[in-house]
Enzyme design. Structure first.
Site, PDB file in Angstrom:
ATOM      1  CG  ASP A 184      -1.652   1.941   1.578  1.00 47.62           C
ATOM      2  OD1 ASP A 184      -2.972   0.776   0.668  1.00 47.62           O
ATOM      3  OD2 ASP A 184      -1.815   2.638   1.420  1.00 47.62           O
ATOM      4  CG  ASN A 192      -4.548  11.398  -5.651  1.00 40.53           C
ATOM      5  OD1 ASN A 192      -3.616  11.772  -6.858  1.00 40.53           O
ATOM      6  ND2 ASN A 192      -4.795  10.097  -5.236  1.00 40.53           N
ATOM      7  CG  HIS A 197      -6.940  13.717  -8.715  1.00 38.27           C
ATOM      8  ND1 HIS A 197      -7.209  12.306  -8.176  1.00 38.27           N
ATOM      9  CD2 HIS A 197      -8.017  14.065  -8.477  1.00 38.27           C
ATOM     10  CE1 HIS A 197      -7.953  12.514  -7.090  1.00 38.27           C
ATOM     11  NE2 HIS A 197      -7.796  13.551  -7.358  1.00 38.27           N
ATOM     12  CG  ASP A 201      -3.564   9.300 -12.522  1.00 35.74           C
ATOM     13  OD1 ASP A 201      -3.582   8.502 -11.712  1.00 35.74           O
ATOM     14  OD2 ASP A 201      -4.552   9.251 -13.412  1.00 35.74           O
ATOM     15  CD  GLU A 227      -4.320   4.593  -1.752  1.00 31.98           C
ATOM     16  OE1 GLU A 227      -4.475   4.460  -0.449  1.00 31.98           O
ATOM     17  OE2 GLU A 227      -5.095   4.355  -2.653  1.00 31.98           O
TER      18      GLU A 227
END
Length: 307
Positions: A184, A192, A197, A201, A227
Site C-alpha cells: 500500500d 493526490n 491526480h 497516476d 493504491e
C-alpha cells in the site's frame, strides 16, 4: 545399442532436427534469461548464436530496433508491465503474435514449476486474414478484461484468479512454500491532494513498473484497487520473501517519479503472510491485511509479517 547409448542418440537426433526445422524454439531459465535458441528463433528475434540475454532486454532491444516481435505502443513500459503480468504464470499458454517482418506466429509456452520455460512458435501467416483479425480482436478484448488500464499489470480480478490457482497448487503439492503480500502506497491521498491526480497516476505507474525487475518470472503482481497491490511469490519461504520486500522498500524510496518535482519521493508499507495448510483464498489475504495495518501503525515505509 545400450539404453544409455540409445538415449544419447535420440537426444542428438532431436538437437539436430530442431536446428534444421522452421519452428522458433527457445528455452528461458527461472530468471527469464535465454539459455538456448535454435537458428530460426535467432533470425526472427535478432539473437546471436549462444547469446545470453533476458527476455526483457530482448524486447527492449527489438522495440528500439524495430525487429522481432511487433510491439505497437507509445508507452513501452506499460506494455512491458502488462506482458510480464502474463508471462510464465501458467503451466501452458498459447497465443498468436506477429513479427515486424510481417509473419504471423502461433506461440506456445510451457513452464515448469521451477520457472524454466520452453517457447515454440510456428508460422501461420497464410491463414485467412479476416479470421486472423477477428481472433486478434478477441485476444485483445480478453487481455483488456484482465489488465489494469493505468499501470498495465493485472487487475483485481486477474490477480485474485492467480492467487486462487496458487492456493490450489500449494495444497496439491506443486509448490512447497508460497508468500502473499499486500503493498500500500503511504499517504497516497495526500499526494493526490497536494500534487494532483495526474501526479498520483504517475506514482502508481512508477510503483508498478519499478517492482517488475525485482520479481521472478513466476511471481505475480496485480492492482487490487486504489493504491493497494497484491504480490504472489510461489516457491518463496519467509527468508526469500523478506529479502525481496527489503529490496522493494529501498527501491521505491529511491524513486523520483515526477519530472517537474525532482525532490519528490514516496514510500510504501507491506504486510505479508505465508500460505499454510487449510488456507482458502481469504485466509492469507486476511493475515497479510492485518500485517499491513501493523506496518502502517508502526510508522509506514516498513513491513510486518503475520504467519
Amino acid at each position: 545399442m545400450k539404453p544409455a547409448e540409445e538415449d544419447e542418440d535420440i537426444a542428438s537426433r532431436l538437437m539436430s532436427l530442431q536446428r534444421d526445422c522452421p519452428l522458433l524454439i527457445s528455452l528461458f531459465d527461472e530468471r527469464d534469461c535465454l539459455r538456448y535458441a535454435n537458428p530460426a528463433f535467432c533470425v526472427a528475434l535478432g539473437v546471436a548464436p549462444d547469446e545470453r540475454v533476458s527476455w526483457e532486454q530482448l524486447m527492449r532491444r527489438n522495440y528500439q530496433n524495430r525487429r522481432g516481435t511487433q510491439i505497437s505502443t507509445r508507452d513501452f513500459e506499460t506494455w512491458l508491465a502488462s506482458a510480464k503480468s502474463r508471462r510464465a504464470k501458467l503451466p501452458f499458454r498459447a497465443f498468436e503474435t506477429d513479427l515486424v517482418d510481417g509473419r504471423w506466429i502461433w506461440m506456445t509456452k510451457t513452464t515448469q514449476s521451477g520457472g524454466w520455460m520452453l517457447c515454440v512458435g510456428s508460422e501461420i501467416t497464410e491463414l485467412h486474414v479476416g479470421e486472423r483479425e477477428l481472433r486478434q480482436a478477441r485476444d485483445l478484448a480478453q487481455r483488456a478484461a484482465l489488465t489494469d488500464p493505468l499501470t498495465g499489470i493485472g487487475n483485481r480480478g486477474h490477480i485474485l484468479q492467480q492467487m486462487d490457482g496458487l492456493v490450489e497448487q500449494y495444497h496439491g503439492g506443486a509448490c512447497q512454500a508460497a508468500a502473499v503480500a499486500i503493498l500500500d502506497l503511504d499517504n497516497f491521498k495526500l499526494i493526490n491532494d497536494l500534487k494532483g491526480h495526474l501526479a498520483g497516476d504517475a506514482v502508481l505507474r512508477d510503483f508498478a513498473h519499478r517492482l517488475q525487475p525485482l520479481l521472478k518470472p513466476h511471481d505475480s503482481l496485480g492492482r487490487l484497487g486504489g493504491e493497494e497491490f497484491l504480490l504472489l511469490l510461489p516457491g518463496s519461504g519467509l527468508e526469500q520473501a523478506e529479502a525481496l520486500i527489503r529490496a522493494i522498500l529501498a527501491d521505491v524510496q529511491s524513486s523520483r517519479p515526477l519530472a517537474d518535482d525532482p525532490a519528490f519521493s514516496y514510500t510504501c508499507s507491506i504486510g505479508m503472510s505465508l500460505l499454510r495448510a487449510g488456507d482458502d483464498l481469504s485466509a492469507p489475504l486476511g493475515r497479510a491485511d492485518e500485517a499491513l495495518y501493523q506496518a502502517k501503525a508502526g510508522g509506514r515505509n516498513t513491513w510486518r509479517v503475520r504467519l
